[in-house]
Enzyme design. Structure first.
Site, PDB file in Angstrom:
ATOM      1  N   GLU A 165       0.840  -1.195   0.000  1.00  0.00           N
ATOM      2  CA  GLU A 165       0.000   0.000   0.000  1.00  0.00           C
ATOM      3  C   GLU A 165       0.873   1.243   0.000  1.00  0.00           C
ATOM      4  O   GLU A 165       0.699   2.149  -0.788  1.00  0.00           O
ATOM      5  CB  GLU A 165      -0.898   0.011   1.242  1.00  0.00           C
ATOM      6  CG  GLU A 165      -1.682   1.319   1.385  1.00  0.00           C
ATOM      7  CD  GLU A 165      -2.774   1.227   2.451  1.00  0.00           C
ATOM      8  OE1 GLU A 165      -2.515   0.613   3.502  1.00  0.00           O
ATOM      9  OE2 GLU A 165      -3.858   1.768   2.215  1.00  0.00           O
ATOM     10  N   GLU A 201       1.087  11.175  10.591  1.00  0.00           N
ATOM     11  CA  GLU A 201       1.754  10.799  11.847  1.00  0.00           C
ATOM     12  C   GLU A 201       2.299   9.377  11.765  1.00  0.00           C
ATOM     13  O   GLU A 201       3.408   9.091  12.252  1.00  0.00           O
ATOM     14  CB  GLU A 201       0.758  10.926  13.013  1.00  0.00           C
ATOM     15  CG  GLU A 201       0.370  12.368  13.346  1.00  0.00           C
ATOM     16  CD  GLU A 201      -0.625  12.996  12.354  1.00  0.00           C
ATOM     17  OE1 GLU A 201      -1.211  12.268  11.528  1.00  0.00           O
ATOM     18  OE2 GLU A 201      -0.795  14.227  12.414  1.00  0.00           O
TER      19      GLU A 201
END
Lengths: 403, 370
Positions: free
Chosen positions: A241, A370
């Site tokens: 991904e 993050e």
């Protein structure tokens, strides 16, 4: 140092160009087709000529091409306005996982129609209680004879409504610590008990879905990896991904804001003449060129048959916030008219407004900013993982907002 | 696609790293910072002996005749080691100016000496606070003589030869002048980075030669800056990586609230950002090195891209390195000050970030108008 193809690469590029030029679907062919039909038409045409998923083994519908050949094909294809977008998850993430963990028979059955676009796949990982903390997922699978019975809910599933198959991670033992109680499966998205509901986004689109499972049965033969090995299998999917989501390429970029700055005024002169505008544009330009040349370095590694270094991991973390900031800046340049979001009345048919509203999603999908920063700190810089208070305790005893 | 240094160039990098680890540890930087010596003479001599000052000088002038890719490798490693020597002034600026604009006689007179380290060169361009311009130049060239003052001149107190930006009756002019003559007075000046010395140079009817043509000086200076910017950027990227390594190493060993501070996201994300900025700058530096080594038309864009991103990366990494060290990073005893000081020196030495941002956009406009 040069930017040239090797003789072999140049020959391959020519072959690709020639094929693309003569086979790109014409407008009349695409007329009256929706975006799914268009994408399927183009994918099938590539497949029939041996140009689909070229990196895959021939036995699975590919071409046994090298990584650099895949890059070259993608570069040339990107020069055309081709229909796409619905196969990237299946071909980019589900397929590598299947090829690593499924049986030969399963891959022979499922990979060719995935390559040809006749069957579309989706990925069902995130849950309302497990996004960045993916392993905190709670959708349950209980063994019943040769089947597993699934109950719970997935969320943020792109393309669930037009997918034929999906891969998913389920909790098969809540009494084991978080990562150990997970098992990985693939399933038929038309199975009884699956209920798909689109999620309306702040950008106006509805690309994602909630998927509810009510006593859905998955045959044990569709388990990938051992019971309890689900996290390890999921990592195969996730690695792909992050490799496949670039971010920052299309939409608002240096060129579009540079052109806008020439046409709108700031004070009594075109915005492009304002030093503060020029400085900002320079900053974005060097980010874009930095990403481009970092990509060239990775491509060089592929060309030499080497594995690219970790430098490519920065793409999404740079590209997504940049799109947001540039869209925000462009709207300010438009001043009061920046608020208008109407294709008929907005500059560039509302592209800056659309990006302003879509970019928050880019910063979250496929790993938040993050999480991406954590990955760079941990895997590239070798810094330790965060302290995890749920480590080693049974998942059923992990604190949540309600307990 | 072959956008990578060659095996030989990477071997040069390994040699340079081994050499500088042994000959230029942080104590060497500290000795110049704290001491009276204007630079590390022993290190300079060894660098000369390695042939680094001769790298890109053609063999006809006693150089090694290597490319700017090799010089880029050396620049990055000198930057990584924060070497307290006048390399950038002598090699990226003075030597490059003569290579670019010198007459055959000037090349023959100076390049072999610069290559052999017998002469140290510098560039005297700045005069006043604020951005320089051709119109503001006060140092004057007339009838083979220079008059006026330049400050600050990096390595001006230790150099033997200066390339001087001056004005004249026919417009801006670059001059070449021997600093060891009666008409030249030099005073060392205090700067933010005492590990590299600076001077004010006063010319009083000092003998000088024109470098390039009368009236062409300002354009030549910009072209020189474009070439030097690539090499400065490589030094900046090298230094930036040093700052990031220092911060990371410290965070792994420093405990707070019962655990290494490297486990806190506030620290991890800060250092991840430093890595991102360094990686972007490095990508741009590759392009700069390629453009410089092939004399590419888009050198102005490539140089400015490398320069802007490397300046930003070094500032970020060096300031956040101090921050990661906490109070200890603020002490004289710790080495965090070295990259913080050097980042500013390299950032302003050939024109500030704002100047290079403007150059970049102007170069893009020029390219698109062509």
């Amino acid at each position: 140092m040069d930017f040239n193809d090797t003789a072999q690469e140049a020959a391959f590029r020519e072959e690709v160009k020639t094929w693309l030029t003569t086979n790109i679907p014409s407008n009349s062919e695409l007329e009256n087709l929706d975006y799914i039909q268009r994408a399927k038409l183009w994918q099938k045409r590539k497949y029939d000529a041996g140009w689909a998923c070229i990196r895959w083994p021939k036995a699975h519908g590919g071409r046994d091409a090298s990584a650099i050949e895949q890059v070259i094909f993608n570069q040339e294809e990107a020069k055309f306005d081709t229909p796409d977008g619905i196969f990237s998850i299946g071909q980019g993430m589900c397929a590598p996982t299947m090829m690593t963990w499924a049986t030969d028979e399963q891959n022979e059955r499922f990979m060719p129609p995935l390559a040809s676009g006749e069957e579309v796949w989706c990925q069902l990982f995130s849950e309302p209680a497990g996004g960045s903390d993916l392993a905190a997922l709670r959708t349950k699978a209980v063994k019943d004879g040769d089947d597993w019975v699934v109950n719970g809910q997935k969320i943020w599933t792109s393309g669930a409504h037009y997918s034929d198959y999906g891969v998913l991670v389920l909790r098969t033992d809540p009494d084991l610590p978080k990562h150990q109680g997970l098992t990985y499966f693939f399933l038929d998205m038309k199975s009884p008990g699956i209920d798909i509901k689109p999620i309306r986004q702040i950008s106006g689109g509805a690309n994602f879905n909630e998927v509810y499972f009510n006593d859905v049965r998955i045959p044990d033969a569709q388990r990938l990896g051992a019971v309890g090995q689900g996290w390890q299998v999921a990592l195969t999917t996730l690695m792909n991904e992050r490799a496949s989501i670039g971010g920052g390429g299309g939409g608002v970029n240096f060129n579009s804001v540079f052109e806008l700055a020439k046409t709108v005024d700031l004070g009594d002169r075109p915005a492009i003449e304002d030093p503060s505008v020029r400085r900002k544009l320079a900053d974005w330009y060097v980010q874009e060129s930095g990403l481009k040349f970092t990509g060239y370095r990775s491509m060089t590694a592929l060309s030499k048959g080497e594995i690219p270094g970790p430098e490519n991991s920065i793409g999404k973390l740079v590209g997504a916030p940049k799109q947001q900031d540039m869209a925000n800046f462009a709207l300010d340049l438009l001043d009061q008219a920046g608020i208008i979001w109407d294709e008929a009345h907005s500059v560039n048919a509302g592209m800056f407004q659309a990006t302003y509203m879509a970019s928050p999603g880019l910063r979250i999908a496929g790993g938040t900013d993050e999480i991406m920063a954590n990955i760079i700190a941990e895997r590239v810089l070798g810094m330790p993982q965060d302290i995890r208070v749920d480590k080693g305790i049974p998942f059923s005893e992990v604190p949540t907002a309600t307990k | 696609m072959n956008f990578e240094f060659s095996d030989e160039q990477n071997m040069l990098r390994e040699q340079a790293q081994t050499f500088l680890r042994a000959e230029c540890p942080p104590q060497a930087v500290r000795q110049v910072l704290d001491g009276d010596a204007p630079f590390d003479r022993a290190l300079w001599q060894k660098v000369v002996d390695m042939g680094w000052t001769a790298t890109a000088i053609p063999e006809a002038y006693d150089g090694l005749g290597l490319s700017y890719l090799e010089l880029s490798v050396i620049a990055e490693e000198l930057g990584r080691a924060l070497a307290p020597i006048p390399f950038s002034s002598s090699v990226y600026l003075a030597t490059e100016a003569i290579l670019m604009a010198g007459s055959e006689a000037q090349k023959t007179a100076w390049l072999p000496k610069l290559a052999a380290g017998a002469v140290i060169g510098c560039l005297a361009a700045a005069e006043t606070s604020g951005q320089a311009s051709a119109a503001k130049l006060a140092v004057r060239y007339e009838d083979g003589k220079l008059s006026g003052s330049k400050r600050p001149v990096a390595d001006g107190d230790v150099a033997d030869l200066a390339v001087v930006m001056a004005t004249s009756e026919s417009g801006p002019v670059l001059c070449l002048t021997d600093l060891n003559q009666a008409g030249v007075a030099r005073t060392a000046i205090k700067t933010l980075d005492p590990s590299r010395s600076h001077a004010e140079i006063h010319f009083d009817q000092a003998a000088a030669e024109v470098l390039g043509g009368l009236g062409e000086g300002w354009d030549l200076l910009q072209a020189l800056y474009d070439r030097a910017a690539v090499l400065f950027a490589w030094e900046q990227v090298g230094g930036s990586e040093t700052a990031l390594e220092m911060a990371k190493d410290y965070s792994l060993g420093r405990f707070a609230f019962g655990r290494p501070i490297a486990t806190y996201q506030a620290i991890k994300h800060k250092l991840a950002q430093a890595y991102v900025k360094n990686t972007l700058a490095r990508g741009n530096c590759y392009y700069g090195a390629w453009a410089l080594s092939t004399d590419a038309e888009d050198l102005p864009i490539a140089a400015a891209s490398a320069r802007v991103s490397a300046t930003q990366a070094y500032y970020y990494a060096s300031k956040e390195n101090i921050q990661t060290h906490g109070g200890m990073g603020f002490t004289w005893e710790f080495d965090c000050q070295f990259p913080y000081r050097r980042s500013k020196l390299l950032a302003v030495n050939i024109g500030s970030e704002a100047i290079w941002q403007e150059k970049l956009i102007a170069a893009i406009e020029a390219q698109r108008a062509a």
